[in-house]
Design an enzyme around this catalytic site. Structure first.
Site, short mmCIF file in Angstrom:
data_model
loop_
_atom_site.label_atom_id
_atom_site.label_comp_id
_atom_site.label_asym_id
_atom_site.label_seq_id
_atom_site.Cartn_x
_atom_site.Cartn_y
_atom_site.Cartn_z
N SER A 48 22.91 24.68 101.46
CA SER A 48 23.61 24.93 100.59
C SER A 48 23.65 23.79 99.49
CB SER A 48 25.00 25.16 100.58
OG SER A 48 25.14 26.44 101.15
N LYS A 92 32.47 20.09 94.55
CA LYS A 92 32.38 21.63 95.01
C LYS A 92 34.12 22.17 95.38
CE LYS A 92 29.78 24.40 98.05
NZ LYS A 92 28.99 24.47 99.06
N SER A 140 24.65 27.60 98.37
CA SER A 140 26.22 27.84 97.74
C SER A 140 26.61 26.87 96.74
CB SER A 140 27.11 28.06 98.93
OG SER A 140 27.25 26.83 99.65
#
Ligand code: GLN
Length: 449
Positions: free
Chosen positions: A157, A58, A133
């Site tokens: 997330s 990420k 997310s």
């Protein structure tokens, strides 16, 4: 298949399909060379436990030489000067970093749509949001662009996109995995964790990244666990809690799928036990007040002098909303109106969850209360977006671990079962997921690329 060949197949697939999916913000230009080096180590039998596995990261985790953009214009050109602790550990075990994944800007969101680089598609439900997310990490796993991905989870997330994309994800106990090198959303809630195609890879990655870091006062000093070796499908006699309150918040179509998987767990010898979570609905306001204040504080370093641009001048609407609300709440705080109240509710929610968990091995229920919306749907009211998080934020507020595995589908869209456990009892969560996974026929298979 050696690491180099495997990585080049992934790269080909990414080249062909990622223009549409937008799982990656940046690919590692040295990945083939690094894979070759690992192949040499494999031949000499000196390779680590992640040897040759392609790992997607990420874009809010620092990987030396790659950009940690947080999917924001603020850090668009920010190249990391160091490796986060989790990245050091992955490299030590010979995982290859294939690239940096797309996400909601500064991890603020549940849909992947707030990225400065454009939204990610859901490979498992085309036309829909992948969740967020950690949108790109879940999508990269679901599209088979990598073996394992890292996400971060402040209020869901990892678990939310894992649920929408039909993959496995795990948010560890707060403090089990070092946060050094993770760009904060809310530092008292953030945890890095794995997203993978199956439970075995999830357990393997957790094993590598978990563990005490003497440089970090929030990591817990506990003996190292061998989650992948200790995986067991035998859950006979497990007590699995289910709270009626889950149903109040959840789309009946999703509930139908969840109830089915509870039946499967019963058939595997587990006992389903009623637990009470009367304050479940209070989690959202507690969570968002906490996030606004901590995020405001965390973003003060993005003043345009040290890194990139001044955040308020270039960020998107959601990030700006949070900064302004955080600033306002911090000013009003002398009267103990908001943050202090949130802290009080936070301990109440924690006590309630720990009490519910005390009589059972794990609690199982839905992950996200509604199906992912179609990409491009205009959602003007932020409270509607925040509503996606009602079932995931309690675990962060309480610091407990939570895993997600695909339970089935509703309207052809994946639905994930969330399994929450007591602090540091990741193994039980993994075992319940492992039992369900083998029951549904999908199983770890090294040969799949
Ligand atoms: N959707 C939640 C939020 O917007 C959770 C985000 C996260 O876990 N990073 O804050």
């Amino acid at each position: 298949m050696d690491a180099e060949e495997k990585v080049s197949r992934y790269l080909e697939k990414i080249k062909k399909e990622d223009k549409k999916i937008k799982a990656f913000i940046e690919l590692n230009p040295n990945v083939l060379e690094e894979a070759r080096e690992i192949d040499r180590k494999i031949k000499q039998r000196k390779a680590g436990t992640l040897a040759g596995l392609a790992i997607a990261i990420k874009s809010n985790i620092n990987v030396r030489g790659l950009r940690a953009t947080c999917a924001s214009k603020t850090l668009e050109n920010y190249v990391s000067a160091y490796d986060a602790t989790v990245i050091e550990r992955i490299k030590r075990e010979d995982g290859v970093i294939i690239g940096m994944t797309n996400m909601d800007e500064f991890a603020c969101g549940s849909s992947g749509e707030t990225s400065y680089f454009g939204p990610t598609q859901n490979p498992a439900a085309p036309g829909r949001i992948p969740g967020g997310s950690s949108s790109g990490s879940a999508a990269a796993v679901a599209a088979q662009f990598c073996d394992i991905a890292l996400g971060s989870d402040t209020g869901g997330s990892i678990r939310n996109p894992a649920s929408h994309c039909g993959v496995v994800g795990l948010k560890p106990t707060y403090g089990l995995v070092p946060r050094y090198g993770l760009i904060d959303l809310a530092m008292s809630l953030d945890q890095i964790g794995p997203i993978a195609r199956d439970v075995y890879f999830t357990a393997l990655m957790l094993e590598v990244i978990a563990g005490y870091n003497p440089m970090e006062c929030t990591t817990i000093n506990v003996p190292k666990q061998e989650y992948s070796k200790n995986l067991s499908r035998n859950i006979a006699g497990y007590k699995i809690g289910f709270a009626r309150e889950f149903e109040e918040f959840t789309d009946p179509k999703i509930m139908g799928v969840i109830k089915n998987s509870l039946k499967k767990l019963e058939n595997l010898g587990a006992e389903i036990v009623d637990v009470q979570l009367p304050n479940l609905g209070k989690g959202l306001s507690t969570y968002y007040l906490t996030v606004f204040v901590e995020f405001f504080s965390a973003t003060r370093k993005f003043d345009g002098r040290r890194y990139g641009y001044k955040i308020e001048e270039v960020c998107g609407r959601e990030v700006l909303r949070r900064i302004l609300l955080g600033k306002y709440i911090s000013q009003k705080e002398y009267s103990g109106k908001y943050y202090k109240k949130a802290l009080q509710f936070r301990s109440l929610i924690k006590q309630e969850l720990l009490a519910a968990l005390s009589g059972v091995d794990v609690i199982a229920g839905p992950t996200v209360p509604k199906l992912p919306h179609e990409l491009g749907t205009k959602i003007e009211d932020p409270l509607i977006m925040y509503g996606y998080d009602v079932l995931t934020v309690p675990a962060n507020l309480a610091g407990i671990p939570g895993g997600v595995i695909k339970a089935g589908e509703a309207e052809g869209i994946p639905v994930g079962l969330q399994i929450q456990g007591k602090p540091l009892e990741e193994q039980r969560i993994l075992n319940v997921m492992y039992a369900l996974e083998s029951n549904s026929g999908s199983r770890h298979d090294e040969k799949r690329i």
